[in-house]
Scaffold this active site. Structure first.
Site, PDB file in Angstrom:
ATOM      1  N   ASP A  23      40.437  56.575  16.000  1.00  0.00           N
ATOM      2  CA  ASP A  23      41.083  57.881  15.768  1.00  0.00           C
ATOM      3  C   ASP A  23      40.485  58.897  16.745  1.00  0.00           C
ATOM      4  O   ASP A  23      39.363  58.739  17.228  1.00  0.00           O
ATOM      5  CB  ASP A  23      40.837  58.356  14.324  1.00  0.00           C
ATOM      6  CG  ASP A  23      41.876  59.360  13.836  1.00  0.00           C
ATOM      7  OD1 ASP A  23      42.743  58.985  13.029  1.00  0.00           O
ATOM      8  OD2 ASP A  23      41.819  60.540  14.269  1.00  0.00           O
ATOM      9  N   TYR A  47      60.104  64.911  17.094  1.00  0.00           N
ATOM     10  CA  TYR A  47      59.532  63.806  16.306  1.00  0.00           C
ATOM     11  C   TYR A  47      60.543  62.663  16.229  1.00  0.00           C
ATOM     12  O   TYR A  47      60.217  61.500  16.479  1.00  0.00           O
ATOM     13  CB  TYR A  47      59.185  64.337  14.911  1.00  0.00           C
ATOM     14  CG  TYR A  47      58.551  63.332  13.978  1.00  0.00           C
ATOM     15  CD1 TYR A  47      57.202  63.010  14.098  1.00  0.00           C
ATOM     16  CD2 TYR A  47      59.286  62.722  12.968  1.00  0.00           C
ATOM     17  CE1 TYR A  47      56.613  62.099  13.234  1.00  0.00           C
ATOM     18  CE2 TYR A  47      58.704  61.810  12.098  1.00  0.00           C
ATOM     19  CZ  TYR A  47      57.369  61.507  12.230  1.00  0.00           C
ATOM     20  OH  TYR A  47      56.780  60.597  11.379  1.00  0.00           O
ATOM     21  N   ILE A  52      55.883  59.283   2.552  1.00  0.00           N
ATOM     22  CA  ILE A  52      54.705  58.619   1.979  1.00  0.00           C
ATOM     23  C   ILE A  52      53.612  59.667   1.770  1.00  0.00           C
ATOM     24  O   ILE A  52      53.405  60.539   2.624  1.00  0.00           O
ATOM     25  CB  ILE A  52      54.201  57.489   2.914  1.00  0.00           C
ATOM     26  CG1 ILE A  52      55.360  56.601   3.424  1.00  0.00           C
ATOM     27  CG2 ILE A  52      53.144  56.655   2.197  1.00  0.00           C
ATOM     28  CD1 ILE A  52      56.108  55.799   2.417  1.00  0.00           C
TER      29      ILE A  52
HETATM   30  P1  NAD Z   1      48.215  61.534   8.951  1.00  0.00           P
HETATM   31  O1  NAD Z   1      48.464  62.872   9.544  1.00  0.00           O
HETATM   32  O2  NAD Z   1      47.747  61.471   7.535  1.00  0.00           O
HETATM   33  O3  NAD Z   1      47.230  60.692   9.871  1.00  0.00           O
HETATM   34  C1  NAD Z   1      47.459  60.579  11.257  1.00  0.00           C
HETATM   35  C2  NAD Z   1      46.166  60.236  11.956  1.00  0.00           C
HETATM   36  O4  NAD Z   1      46.455  60.160  13.360  1.00  0.00           O
HETATM   37  C3  NAD Z   1      45.074  61.299  11.780  1.00  0.00           C
HETATM   38  O5  NAD Z   1      43.881  60.691  11.364  1.00  0.00           O
HETATM   39  C4  NAD Z   1      44.947  61.909  13.170  1.00  0.00           C
HETATM   40  O6  NAD Z   1      43.620  62.347  13.480  1.00  0.00           O
HETATM   41  C5  NAD Z   1      45.379  60.759  14.054  1.00  0.00           C
HETATM   42  N1  NAD Z   1      45.796  61.211  15.382  1.00  0.00           N
HETATM   43  C6  NAD Z   1      46.592  62.255  15.710  1.00  0.00           C
HETATM   44  N2  NAD Z   1      46.671  62.384  17.034  1.00  0.00           N
HETATM   45  C7  NAD Z   1      45.917  61.394  17.573  1.00  0.00           C
HETATM   46  C8  NAD Z   1      45.584  61.001  18.896  1.00  0.00           C
HETATM   47  N3  NAD Z   1      46.050  61.669  19.966  1.00  0.00           N
HETATM   48  N4  NAD Z   1      44.797  59.929  19.065  1.00  0.00           N
HETATM   49  C9  NAD Z   1      44.313  59.249  18.005  1.00  0.00           C
HETATM   50  N5  NAD Z   1      44.558  59.590  16.731  1.00  0.00           N
HETATM   51  C10 NAD Z   1      45.359  60.648  16.523  1.00  0.00           C
HETATM   52  O7  NAD Z   1      49.602  60.744   9.092  1.00  0.00           O
HETATM   53  P2  NAD Z   1      50.184  59.485   8.293  1.00  0.00           P
HETATM   54  O8  NAD Z   1      51.091  59.981   7.249  1.00  0.00           O
HETATM   55  O9  NAD Z   1      49.081  58.549   7.953  1.00  0.00           O
HETATM   56  O10 NAD Z   1      51.120  58.857   9.424  1.00  0.00           O
HETATM   57  C11 NAD Z   1      50.774  57.711  10.180  1.00  0.00           C
HETATM   58  C12 NAD Z   1      51.964  57.300  11.022  1.00  0.00           C
HETATM   59  O11 NAD Z   1      53.095  57.051  10.180  1.00  0.00           O
HETATM   60  C13 NAD Z   1      52.423  58.367  12.020  1.00  0.00           C
HETATM   61  O12 NAD Z   1      52.854  57.744  13.208  1.00  0.00           O
HETATM   62  C14 NAD Z   1      53.605  59.022  11.312  1.00  0.00           C
HETATM   63  O13 NAD Z   1      54.494  59.624  12.196  1.00  0.00           O
HETATM   64  C15 NAD Z   1      54.200  57.829  10.600  1.00  0.00           C
HETATM   65  N6  NAD Z   1      55.013  58.216   9.443  1.00  0.00           N
HETATM   66  C16 NAD Z   1      54.469  58.824   8.357  1.00  0.00           C
HETATM   67  C17 NAD Z   1      55.280  59.164   7.285  1.00  0.00           C
HETATM   68  C18 NAD Z   1      54.758  59.817   6.026  1.00  0.00           C
HETATM   69  O14 NAD Z   1      55.578  60.224   5.171  1.00  0.00           O
HETATM   70  N7  NAD Z   1      53.461  59.975   5.839  1.00  0.00           N
HETATM   71  C19 NAD Z   1      56.654  58.896   7.331  1.00  0.00           C
HETATM   72  C20 NAD Z   1      57.177  58.270   8.462  1.00  0.00           C
HETATM   73  C21 NAD Z   1      56.346  57.920   9.512  1.00  0.00           C
END
Ligand code: NAD
Length: 254
Positions: free
Chosen positions: A39, A158, A191
């Site tokens: 991360d 996005y 989620i």
């Molecule tokens: P989150 O925001 O809880 O966690 C994302 C993590 O990515 C964080 O720890 C952040 O520090 C890290 N991050 C951000 N930029 C970064 C970089 N440049 N290099 C390395 N790490 C980086 O998000 P999440 O809900 O766990 O989402 C994870 C993935 O799932 C993402 O790609 C998101 O788009 C996708 N997603 C999430 C949801 C949802 O509802 N939570 C829905 C669809 C897709």
């Protein structure tokens, strides 16, 4: 024996708790994988790895900006230097900046593309290279979103990035299928992670309405996504490639 026993895996974006990356790293370790979890937030991801180790799993944390090709090279050479191979990659790190089209700046657009799409190219390219050299196949799971499948207001950059991840995954799946390297996109709905906490705080009433409109009437849990990633990286997913796996409580089936 665990479903990922002995597999060498890398999960990006694993510092957030609750988050999809940390849940996936934990689930992989529970099933016997050697897990590298990375991360941008180096301290946060070290805490996640330490907690997985405390539960008896194998986890190594690294600070890793997925937009940096030099960071990707450092992470991959650490893994290959130690184990000589990589069996599974989950390109999970991502950010969501939601705003109406008129309010988007070019910088917003470029950042979303860089973190959500360019990073998937960087990681997939490097993983494929290692997997091809080793010659034993592998599995790459790229986090897209339901926003990469259907239109969602305020999500311009996005959604464009996530749609790009979907099509990129199918294309690379075709390039790599003969080498038994599988590439799939995973499309979560809403989620319950820190990413959603921002939307929940910004607009609590609107947020409740959106959740109520999900056919299953609730948000998903990070483990729901982790379990799909586990299936795809395990040998149970051995004949699945170029697919888009939707985990959304029925949201896009309406
Ligand atoms: P989150 O925001 O809880 O966690 C994302 C993590 O990515 C964080 O720890 C952040 O520090 C890290 N991050 C951000 N930029 C970064 C970089 N440049 N290099 C390395 N790490 C980086 O998000 P999440 O809900 O766990 O989402 C994870 C993935 O799932 C993402 O790609 C998101 O788009 C996708 N997603 C999430 C949801 C949802 O509802 N939570 C829905 C669809 C897709």
């Amino acid at each position: 024996m665990g479903r990922l026993e002995g597999k060498i895996t890398l999960v990006t974006g694993g510092a957030s708790v609750p988050g999809l990356g940390s849940a996936t790293a934990r689930r992989f370790a529970e099933e016997g994988a050697v897990v590298y979890v990375t991360d941008l937030d180096g301290e946060g991801v070290e805490k996640v790895a330490a907690s997985i180790r405390d539960s008896g799993g194998s986890a190594t944390a690294m600070r890793h900006d997925v937009t940096s090709e030099a960071d990707w090279d450092a992470v991959m050479s650490a893994i290959v230097g130690e184990h000589g191979r990589l069996d599974g990659l989950v390109n999970n790190a991502g950010i969501a900046v939601l705003r109406p089209i008129e309010a988007f700046t070019t910088a917003d657009w470029e950042k979303q593309m860089r973190v959500n799409m360019d990073s998937v190219f960087f990681g997939t390219q490097r993983a494929v290279k290692v997997m091809r050299e080793v010659g034993k196949g592998g599995s790459i799971v790229n986090l897209s979103s339901t926003a990469g499948l259907v239109g969602v207001p305020m999500c311009g950059a996005y959604a464009a990035a996530k749609g790009g991840v979907r099509m990129f995954s199918k294309t690379i799946a075709m390039e790599c299928a003969r080498d038994q390297i599988r590439v799939n996109s995973l499309h979560p709905g809403m989620i319950d992670t820190n990413m959603q906490n921002v939307a929940r705080t910004d607009n609590p009433d609107g947020f409740k309405e959106i959740v109520a409109a999900i056919p299953m009437g609730r948000m998903g849990l990070p483990e729901d996504i982790a379990n799909m990633a586990l299936f795809l990286v395990s040998d149970e997913g051995n004949y699945i490639t170029g697919a888009e796996l939707v985990v959304d409580g029925g949201a896009t089936a309406q």
